[in-house]
Design a protein around this motif. Structure first.
Motif, PDB file in Angstrom:
ATOM      1  N   TYR A   1       0.843  -1.216  -0.022  1.00 29.40           N
ATOM      2  CA  TYR A   1       0.150   0.011   0.040  1.00 29.40           C
ATOM      3  C   TYR A   1       0.790   1.101   0.073  1.00 29.40           C
ATOM      4  CZ  TYR A   1      -3.741  -3.170   1.016  1.00 29.40           C
ATOM      5  OH  TYR A   1      -4.813  -4.176   1.029  1.00 29.40           O
ATOM      6  N   GLY A   2       2.126   1.090   0.922  1.00 30.74           N
ATOM      7  CA  GLY A   2       3.023   2.431   0.742  1.00 30.74           C
ATOM      8  C   GLY A   2       3.501   2.521  -0.653  1.00 30.74           C
ATOM      9  N   GLY A   3       3.948   1.499  -1.065  1.00 30.00           N
ATOM     10  CA  GLY A   3       4.449   1.575  -2.601  1.00 30.00           C
ATOM     11  C   GLY A   3       3.509   2.224  -3.566  1.00 30.00           C
ATOM     12  N   THR A   4       2.355   1.732  -3.535  1.00 23.61           N
ATOM     13  CA  THR A   4       1.269   2.389  -4.702  1.00 23.61           C
ATOM     14  C   THR A   4       1.118   3.914  -4.262  1.00 23.61           C
ATOM     15  OG1 THR A   4      -0.838   2.098  -5.631  1.00 23.61           O
ATOM     16  CG2 THR A   4      -0.872   1.480  -3.637  1.00 23.61           C
ATOM     17  N   THR A   5       1.039   4.180  -2.810  1.00 23.21           N
ATOM     18  CA  THR A   5       0.827   5.627  -2.467  1.00 23.21           C
ATOM     19  C   THR A   5       2.022   6.450  -2.942  1.00 23.21           C
ATOM     20  OG1 THR A   5      -0.195   4.743  -0.622  1.00 23.21           O
ATOM     21  CG2 THR A   5       0.314   7.043  -0.628  1.00 23.21           C
ATOM     22  N   LEU A   6       3.119   6.009  -2.971  1.00 26.46           N
ATOM     23  CA  LEU A   6       4.269   6.690  -3.454  1.00 26.46           C
ATOM     24  C   LEU A   6       4.456   7.061  -4.767  1.00 26.46           C
ATOM     25  CD1 LEU A   6       7.504   7.170  -2.341  1.00 26.46           C
ATOM     26  CD2 LEU A   6       7.771   5.098  -3.794  1.00 26.46           C
ATOM     27  N   LEU A   7       3.966   5.861  -5.676  1.00 24.81           N
ATOM     28  CA  LEU A   7       3.960   6.110  -7.050  1.00 24.81           C
ATOM     29  C   LEU A   7       3.027   7.195  -7.606  1.00 24.81           C
ATOM     30  CD1 LEU A   7       4.745   2.426  -8.085  1.00 24.81           C
ATOM     31  CD2 LEU A   7       6.303   4.329  -7.898  1.00 24.81           C
ATOM     32  N   GLN A   8       1.943   7.377  -6.777  1.00 29.58           N
ATOM     33  CA  GLN A   8       0.745   8.252  -7.128  1.00 29.58           C
ATOM     34  C   GLN A   8       1.099   9.738  -7.360  1.00 29.58           C
ATOM     35  OE1 GLN A   8      -2.158   7.403  -4.037  1.00 29.58           O
ATOM     36  NE2 GLN A   8      -2.579   5.422  -5.115  1.00 29.58           N
ATOM     37  N   TYR A   9       2.421   9.862  -6.809  1.00 31.51           N
ATOM     38  CA  TYR A   9       2.888  11.215  -6.844  1.00 31.51           C
ATOM     39  C   TYR A   9       4.236  11.227  -7.717  1.00 31.51           C
ATOM     40  CZ  TYR A   9      -0.113  12.166  -2.857  1.00 31.51           C
ATOM     41  OH  TYR A   9      -1.088  12.318  -2.190  1.00 31.51           O
ATOM     42  N   PRO A  10       4.574  12.349  -8.322  1.00 31.61           N
ATOM     43  CA  PRO A  10       5.805  12.324  -9.105  1.00 31.61           C
ATOM     44  C   PRO A  10       6.967  12.410  -8.526  1.00 31.61           C
ATOM     45  CG  PRO A  10       4.313  14.566  -9.401  1.00 31.61           C
ATOM     46  CD  PRO A  10       4.009  13.834  -8.177  1.00 31.61           C
ATOM     47  N   PRO A  11       7.933  11.804  -9.250  1.00 25.64           N
ATOM     48  CA  PRO A  11       9.218  11.365  -8.706  1.00 25.64           C
ATOM     49  C   PRO A  11       9.900  12.578  -7.980  1.00 25.64           C
ATOM     50  CG  PRO A  11       9.363  10.842 -10.917  1.00 25.64           C
ATOM     51  CD  PRO A  11       7.835  11.157 -10.608  1.00 25.64           C
ATOM     52  N   THR A  12       9.451  13.678  -8.638  1.00 31.75           N
ATOM     53  CA  THR A  12      10.263  15.213  -8.290  1.00 31.75           C
ATOM     54  C   THR A  12       9.905  15.487  -6.952  1.00 31.75           C
ATOM     55  OG1 THR A  12       8.347  16.249  -9.454  1.00 31.75           O
ATOM     56  CG2 THR A  12      10.450  15.907 -10.753  1.00 31.75           C
ATOM     57  N   VAL A  13       8.918  14.833  -6.370  1.00 33.79           N
ATOM     58  CA  VAL A  13       8.625  15.420  -4.992  1.00 33.79           C
ATOM     59  C   VAL A  13       9.558  14.821  -3.922  1.00 33.79           C
ATOM     60  CG1 VAL A  13       6.723  14.678  -3.355  1.00 33.79           C
ATOM     61  CG2 VAL A  13       6.022  15.637  -5.573  1.00 33.79           C
ATOM     62  N   PHE A  14       9.930  13.498  -4.130  1.00 34.75           N
ATOM     63  CA  PHE A  14      10.785  13.015  -3.128  1.00 34.75           C
ATOM     64  C   PHE A  14      12.179  13.228  -3.284  1.00 34.75           C
ATOM     65  CE2 PHE A  14       6.856  10.609  -4.120  1.00 34.75           C
ATOM     66  CZ  PHE A  14       6.198  10.604  -2.933  1.00 34.75           C
TER      67      PHE A  14
ATOM     68  N   GLN B   1      16.363  12.322  -3.335  1.00 34.52           N
ATOM     69  CA  GLN B   1      16.886  11.411  -4.372  1.00 34.52           C
ATOM     70  C   GLN B   1      17.188   9.924  -3.805  1.00 34.52           C
ATOM     71  OE1 GLN B   1      18.569  12.293  -7.646  1.00 34.52           O
ATOM     72  NE2 GLN B   1      16.551  13.538  -7.114  1.00 34.52           N
ATOM     73  N   GLU B   2      17.396   9.912  -2.244  1.00 33.13           N
ATOM     74  CA  GLU B   2      17.878   8.634  -1.776  1.00 33.13           C
ATOM     75  C   GLU B   2      16.741   7.892  -1.999  1.00 33.13           C
ATOM     76  OE1 GLU B   2      20.696   7.724  -1.052  1.00 33.13           O
ATOM     77  OE2 GLU B   2      21.547   9.869  -1.609  1.00 33.13           O
ATOM     78  N   LEU B   3      15.460   8.351  -1.473  1.00 35.77           N
ATOM     79  CA  LEU B   3      14.210   7.779  -1.705  1.00 35.77           C
ATOM     80  C   LEU B   3      13.817   7.113  -3.093  1.00 35.77           C
ATOM     81  CD1 LEU B   3      12.036   6.455   0.215  1.00 35.77           C
ATOM     82  CD2 LEU B   3      10.536   8.551  -0.065  1.00 35.77           C
ATOM     83  N   VAL B   4      14.123   7.707  -4.264  1.00 29.89           N
ATOM     84  CA  VAL B   4      14.031   7.554  -5.484  1.00 29.89           C
ATOM     85  C   VAL B   4      15.157   6.560  -5.909  1.00 29.89           C
ATOM     86  CG1 VAL B   4      14.057   8.432  -7.769  1.00 29.89           C
ATOM     87  CG2 VAL B   4      12.793   9.730  -6.175  1.00 29.89           C
TER      88      VAL B   4
ATOM     89  N   PRO C   1      11.572  14.608 -17.834  1.00 25.82           N
ATOM     90  CA  PRO C   1      13.123  14.271 -17.547  1.00 25.82           C
ATOM     91  C   PRO C   1      12.902  12.904 -16.774  1.00 25.82           C
ATOM     92  CG  PRO C   1      12.493  16.328 -16.502  1.00 25.82           C
ATOM     93  CD  PRO C   1      11.302  15.909 -17.274  1.00 25.82           C
ATOM     94  N   TYR C   2      13.727  11.866 -16.957  1.00 23.34           N
ATOM     95  CA  TYR C   2      13.912  10.731 -16.011  1.00 23.34           C
ATOM     96  C   TYR C   2      14.350  10.886 -15.095  1.00 23.34           C
ATOM     97  CZ  TYR C   2      12.714   8.059 -20.568  1.00 23.34           C
ATOM     98  OH  TYR C   2      12.065   7.571 -21.616  1.00 23.34           O
ATOM     99  N   PRO C   3      13.751  10.297 -13.969  1.00 24.50           N
ATOM    100  CA  PRO C   3      14.150  10.008 -12.790  1.00 24.50           C
ATOM    101  C   PRO C   3      15.753   9.837 -12.549  1.00 24.50           C
ATOM    102  CG  PRO C   3      12.766   8.694 -12.598  1.00 24.50           C
ATOM    103  CD  PRO C   3      12.367   9.512 -14.067  1.00 24.50           C
ATOM    104  N   LEU C   4      16.663  10.552 -11.812  1.00 25.81           N
ATOM    105  CA  LEU C   4      18.003   9.974 -11.649  1.00 25.81           C
ATOM    106  C   LEU C   4      18.957  10.185 -13.134  1.00 25.81           C
ATOM    107  CD1 LEU C   4      17.393   6.747  -9.355  1.00 25.81           C
ATOM    108  CD2 LEU C   4      17.788   9.011  -8.790  1.00 25.81           C
TER     109      LEU C   4
END
Lengths: 266, 266
Positions: free
Chosen positions: A184-197, A199-202, A226-229
């Protein structure tokens, strides 16, 4: 395959028993729908006060949300009951499954199959439809083709997380909530853009637990973002490989977990 | 005083009972920390876009997230209190035995729920909160008096939460299967307590309505006392008024319900 056949038979049995209480089925499905819709209501409330989140406007966030929700919803529908494994290990009822002539994984996956989980898939699909309606995409054949591929691969990746989490419960029987943090945490995380988080978490959800391949990477290709990382463009097409790899690792974890099982003897 | 000792023992028993589930507590702490982490980043993105949204600065918004994770289990915002057990006893008829006991049904369960909340606050609340305070910039008061006021608000919030869930549980006298009611109450609790998003971020009239409802006592009220954005005394009065009203309503429904109890022969 014996596993698939057993899975089909057991799920069919649970569907029949669900359908015996139709009003209850309708209510719980609606509840499932409403509970997941609450996440999107939170996003809508946020966008009532801002125009963008992490640089992404509402239609693009809805796109990420829809992809993540449908992928997760499919995995949850297929094998979402696996988090109940800890209880079966604790009270010894797993023994019943061990003596039956069908693979244990298929039996556990089909156990208490919850058709009401269609509520989550439906909710995700509605948001995805809304996103596709409003988002500005230059459609190409590759982008169109990538859509179903990433939904199926995403479901595969989440499915692997479910299996690995269940394998962990052979060891830590009371720890189903730890598994929820990843599913459930994983799907919640992916509901937001990677730019929000951060760098370590991404980095963690790209290289350690490769959830980023569910939607962040392929969606970056579809949205021309742009691609994350700073990953290369071909990374957007690797989700099927990642899903297969995760599935294989989860399968190994499951075997290892099952080998450690000692019955309660009660 | 005999009665005080009895309910004290019930509360202590509930505290000890929850304290025995160590692996479950550790898993819960882990899940709360992961969800807190995800929420903190989304809130930071939100407050980046709109500084001082809802009257909070960034540090206050971050503190709010970790308070939510700390109070989630204690105030049973996501369910998981006593209500499932009481509903099961009502469904099976075991509640008839409880009614013959020389103890008050409502006070018995209140004492037990307070014991549970006390453990959840210490066992599941402190660690995620400490994690948040160490790794993120938070806004915490230095005056001990404010911390004391915060604990009072938490206690009152738990009683209000009990009042709501007691009514939910009693509905089983009429409904037999209370799954739907539990789910609706869970949804309302999540949305109206401020767990989804601080209530002062809700737009316009909606914000005013949710702040007047009892659920705002569970999280928003204690948070505002700790963050110094609300005066303690009026906040206590608001919470106490809801607590008294809900407990009184609970008594009323209880007496109507127990008149319906028909002990099955056997």
């Amino acid at each position: 395959m014996a596993g698939l056949r057993a899975y089909r038979l057991i799920t069919a049995m649970w569907i029949r028993s669900t359908m015996a209480y139709r009003a209850s089925f309708v209510m719980t499905t609606f509840g499932n729908f409403a509970a997941t819709a609450l996440d999107f209501v939170a996003i809508l409330l946020m966008f009532s006060r801002v125009d963008a989140l992490g640089g992404y406007p509402l239609p693009e966030v809805a796109f990420l949300y829809g992809l993540s929700s449908v992928s997760f919803g499919l995995a949850d529908l297929a094998i979402g009951s696996m988090d109940k494994l800890g209880r079966r290990v604790r009270d010894g009822t797993l023994d019943t499954l061990l003596v039956r002539p069908a693979p244990v994984l298929a039996q556990v996956a089909a156990d208490r199959f919850g058709l009401r989980r269609l509520g989550r898939v439906t909710q995700g699909a509605l948001v995805l439809t809304y996103a596709l309606w409003t988002v500005d995409i230059d459609w190409t054949a590759a982008k169109l083709l990538l859509m179903p591929v990433m939904l199926v691969s995403g479901a595969g990746i989440f499915g692997a997380v479910f299996v690995a989490g269940a394998a962990f419960q052979f060891v830590a029987q009371d720890a189903s909530e730890a598994q929820n943090a990843f599913t459930y945490g994983g799907t919640t995380l992916l509901q937001y853009p990677p730019t929000v988080f951060g760098q370590e978490l991404v980095r963690g959800v790209t290289f350690v637990l490769p959830l980023a391949f569910v939607n962040w990477l392929p969606a970056a290709y579809v949205l021309d973002r742009p691609y994350p990382l700073g990953l290369p463009q071909w990374a957007a097409f690797t989700p099927p490989l990642v899903a297969v790899g995760c599935g294989a690792l989860a399968g190994l974890a499951w075997r290892a977990g099952l080998r450690t099982y000692r019955s309660t003897g009660s | 005083m005999g009665a005080g000792r009895l309910y004290g023992a019930v509360a202590a028993g509930a505290f000890r009972r929850y304290a025995t589930y160590r692996a479950a507590t550790a898993a819960g702490v882990f899940a709360n920390t992961v969800f807190g982490l995800i929420l903190v980043y989304t809130y930071l993105a939100l407050w980046d876009e709109r500084p001082r949204l809802g009257g909070y600065d960034q540090a206050q918004a971050v503190t709010y997230v970790w308070l939510g994770q700390a109070l989630l289990a204690a105030a049973a915002i996501g369910g998981g209190g006593f209500e499932d057990e009481l509903m099961e006893r009502i469904r099976t008829g075991d509640v008839a035995i409880d009614l013959y006991r020389p103890a008050d049904l409502q006070l018995w369960w209140l004492a037990s729920d307070l014991g549970r909340a006390g453990f959840q606050l210490l066992g599941r609340g402190v660690v995620p909160f400490a994690f948040g305070a160490v790794f993120f910039e938070v806004a915490l008061p230095s005056e001990p008096l404010r911390w004391a006021a915060f604990l009072v608000a938490v206690g009152l919030g738990v009683v209000v939460g009990f009042g709501i869930r007691y009514l939910v549980a009693l509905s089983a006298f009429w409904l037999i299967d209370g799954t739907g009611v539990v789910q609706m109450s869970w949804l309302a609790g999540f949305f109206c307590s401020g767990m989804l998003l601080p209530l002062n971020v809700f737009p316009g009239e909606l914000g005013e309505v949710v702040r007047a409802l009892p659920w705002s006592s569970l999280l928003q009220a204690p948070a505002d006392v700790l963050l110094g954005t609300a005066d303690p005394l009026p906040t206590f009065a608001f919470q106490a008024a809801w607590a008294v009203a809900l407990l009184a309503l609970g008594r009323l429904v209880q007496s109507a319900a127990t008149r319906r109890v028909v002990v099955q022969g056997g």
